[in-house]
Design a protein around this motif. Structure first.
Motif, short mmCIF file in Angstrom:
data_model
loop_
_atom_site.label_atom_id
_atom_site.label_comp_id
_atom_site.label_asym_id
_atom_site.label_seq_id
_atom_site.Cartn_x
_atom_site.Cartn_y
_atom_site.Cartn_z
N SER A 188 7.18 -2.91 -25.39
CA SER A 188 6.70 -3.52 -26.62
C SER A 188 5.30 -3.05 -26.97
N GLU A 189 4.48 -2.79 -25.96
CA GLU A 189 3.16 -2.23 -26.21
C GLU A 189 2.75 -1.38 -25.02
N LYS A 190 1.91 -0.40 -25.28
CA LYS A 190 1.35 0.39 -24.19
C LYS A 190 -0.05 0.82 -24.56
N SER A 191 -0.86 1.08 -23.54
CA SER A 191 -2.23 1.50 -23.77
C SER A 191 -2.32 3.02 -23.71
N GLU A 192 -3.52 3.51 -23.97
CA GLU A 192 -3.75 4.95 -23.91
C GLU A 192 -3.59 5.49 -22.50
N ILE A 193 -3.78 4.64 -21.51
CA ILE A 193 -3.63 5.07 -20.12
C ILE A 193 -2.17 5.43 -19.84
N PHE A 194 -1.28 4.73 -20.46
CA PHE A 194 0.16 4.88 -20.21
C PHE A 194 0.67 6.11 -20.95
N ASP A 195 0.43 7.29 -20.36
CA ASP A 195 0.85 8.53 -21.02
C ASP A 195 2.24 8.95 -20.53
N ASP A 196 2.61 10.18 -20.83
CA ASP A 196 3.98 10.64 -20.55
C ASP A 196 4.30 10.69 -19.05
N GLN A 197 3.27 10.60 -18.22
CA GLN A 197 3.51 10.61 -16.77
C GLN A 197 4.03 9.26 -16.26
N PHE A 198 3.88 8.23 -17.09
CA PHE A 198 4.26 6.89 -16.70
C PHE A 198 5.59 6.50 -17.36
N SER A 199 6.36 5.72 -16.65
CA SER A 199 7.55 5.12 -17.24
C SER A 199 7.83 3.80 -16.54
N VAL A 200 8.52 2.93 -17.26
CA VAL A 200 8.91 1.65 -16.67
C VAL A 200 10.41 1.46 -16.86
N THR B 293 1.60 12.46 -9.72
CA THR B 293 0.37 11.69 -9.54
C THR B 293 -0.86 12.59 -9.50
N LYS B 294 -1.97 11.99 -9.99
CA LYS B 294 -3.27 12.65 -9.97
C LYS B 294 -4.21 11.81 -9.13
N LEU B 295 -5.30 12.45 -8.71
CA LEU B 295 -6.27 11.71 -7.90
C LEU B 295 -6.75 10.44 -8.62
N GLU B 296 -6.93 10.56 -9.93
CA GLU B 296 -7.47 9.43 -10.68
C GLU B 296 -6.46 8.30 -10.89
N ASP B 297 -5.24 8.49 -10.42
CA ASP B 297 -4.27 7.40 -10.45
C ASP B 297 -4.48 6.41 -9.31
N SER B 298 -5.35 6.75 -8.39
CA SER B 298 -5.65 5.84 -7.28
C SER B 298 -6.24 4.55 -7.82
N ALA B 299 -5.59 3.43 -7.51
CA ALA B 299 -6.00 2.14 -8.05
C ALA B 299 -5.09 1.07 -7.48
N MET B 300 -5.43 -0.17 -7.78
CA MET B 300 -4.49 -1.28 -7.56
C MET B 300 -3.64 -1.40 -8.81
N HIS C 81 0.85 -1.18 0.00
CA HIS C 81 0.00 0.00 0.00
C HIS C 81 0.89 1.24 0.00
N GLN C 82 0.61 2.15 -0.90
CA GLN C 82 1.38 3.39 -1.02
C GLN C 82 0.41 4.56 -0.98
N VAL C 83 0.66 5.49 -0.06
CA VAL C 83 -0.14 6.70 0.03
C VAL C 83 0.74 7.87 -0.35
N THR C 84 0.28 8.67 -1.28
CA THR C 84 1.11 9.74 -1.84
C THR C 84 0.27 10.99 -2.04
N GLN C 85 0.88 12.13 -1.84
CA GLN C 85 0.21 13.40 -2.10
C GLN C 85 0.12 13.63 -3.62
N MET C 86 -0.97 14.20 -4.05
CA MET C 86 -1.15 14.54 -5.46
C MET C 86 0.01 15.41 -5.93
N GLY C 87 0.51 15.09 -7.11
CA GLY C 87 1.61 15.85 -7.66
C GLY C 87 2.98 15.25 -7.37
N GLN C 88 3.03 14.34 -6.41
CA GLN C 88 4.29 13.71 -6.07
C GLN C 88 4.58 12.53 -7.01
N GLU C 89 5.84 12.20 -7.08
CA GLU C 89 6.26 11.03 -7.86
C GLU C 89 6.14 9.78 -7.00
#
Lengths: 115, 111
Positions: free
Chosen positions: A55-67, A82-89, A10-18
């Motif tokens: 090799s592939e990425k979805s539309e969700i995986f925008d410039d804010q994401f990296s692996v 991070t944005k509020l809507e990034d809250s998920a498993m 479980h990770q709790v993070t303030q909006m805007g943080q990495e």
């Protein structure tokens, strides 16, 4: 039986943080994946990674994401601002062959809560 | 585009009865399908898979049926047990490195 392990649980993070989510795939697997599941919804594909590149990425995986696979065992997902809507498993998965031929094995996920 | 969906969001069965969970897919080119089980607080767990060149595949207490004519997939669980209570997802792969998951069916086994 080998497992995919994810940290933290479980990770709790303030909006805007990495945030960086970590995964250790099964050791002899070559294909790595990240998925996300918003509470009560279906599992959604984010990105697949093979041979040290996406090799592939979805539309969700925008410039804010990296692996990244920084070493021979870890596979990480970074969300830069991070944005509020990034809250998920967030689930990491791995497989020994391509997705169209072999099942993916999932970790138990990291619950990301954005405040 | 691809879509994978489930007919029923919830299913309740008596312990010992057989369960049938259904799934529809829209892309006739999909060639590989998997059923996953997800228990609360855990990741999807592989149950059984089937390729598009097969109609039926059996595992331990589970059977997957594939009807390509109507693009329908089902999971049959024999002699359902309380430990089978979970959300079940079907997922399809389309000659790519990703799976498309359905919404899920929540199976509740009544003792």
């Amino acid at each position: 039986e080998p497992e995919v392990t994810q940290t933290p649980s479980h990770q709790v993070t303030q909006m805007g943080q990495e945030v960086i989510l970590r995964c250790v795939p099964i050791s002899n697997h070559l294909y790595f994946y990240w998925y996300r599941q918003i509470l009560g919804q279906k599992v959604e594909f984010l990105v697949s990674f093979y041979n040290n590149e996406i090799s592939e990425k979805s539309e969700i995986f925008d410039d804010q994401f990296s692996v990244e696979r920084p070493d021979g065992s870890n596979f990480t997902l970074k969300i830069r601002s991070t944005k509020l809507e990034d809250s998920a498993m967030y689930f990491c998965a791995s497989s020994d062959e391509a997705a169209s031929t072999r099942p993916q094995h999932f970790g138990d996920g990291t619950r990301l809560s954005i405040l | 585009g691809e879509s994978v969906g489930l007919h029923l969001p919830t299913l309740s069965v008596q312990e010992g009865d057989n369960s049938i969970i259904n799934c529809a897919y829209s892309n006739s080119a999909s060639d590989y399908f998997i059923w996953y089980k997800q228990e609360s607080g855990k990741g999807p767990q592989f149950i059984i898979d089937i390729r598009s060149n097969m109609d039926k595949r059996q595992g331990q207490r589970v059977t997957v049926l594939l009807n390509k004519t109507v693009k329908h997939l089902s999971l049959q669980i024999a002699a359902t047990q309380p430990g089978d209570s979970a959300v079940y997802f079907c997922a399809e792969a389309l000659l790519s490195n990703q799976f498309y998951f359905g919404t899920g069916t929540s199976l509740t086994v009544i003792p």
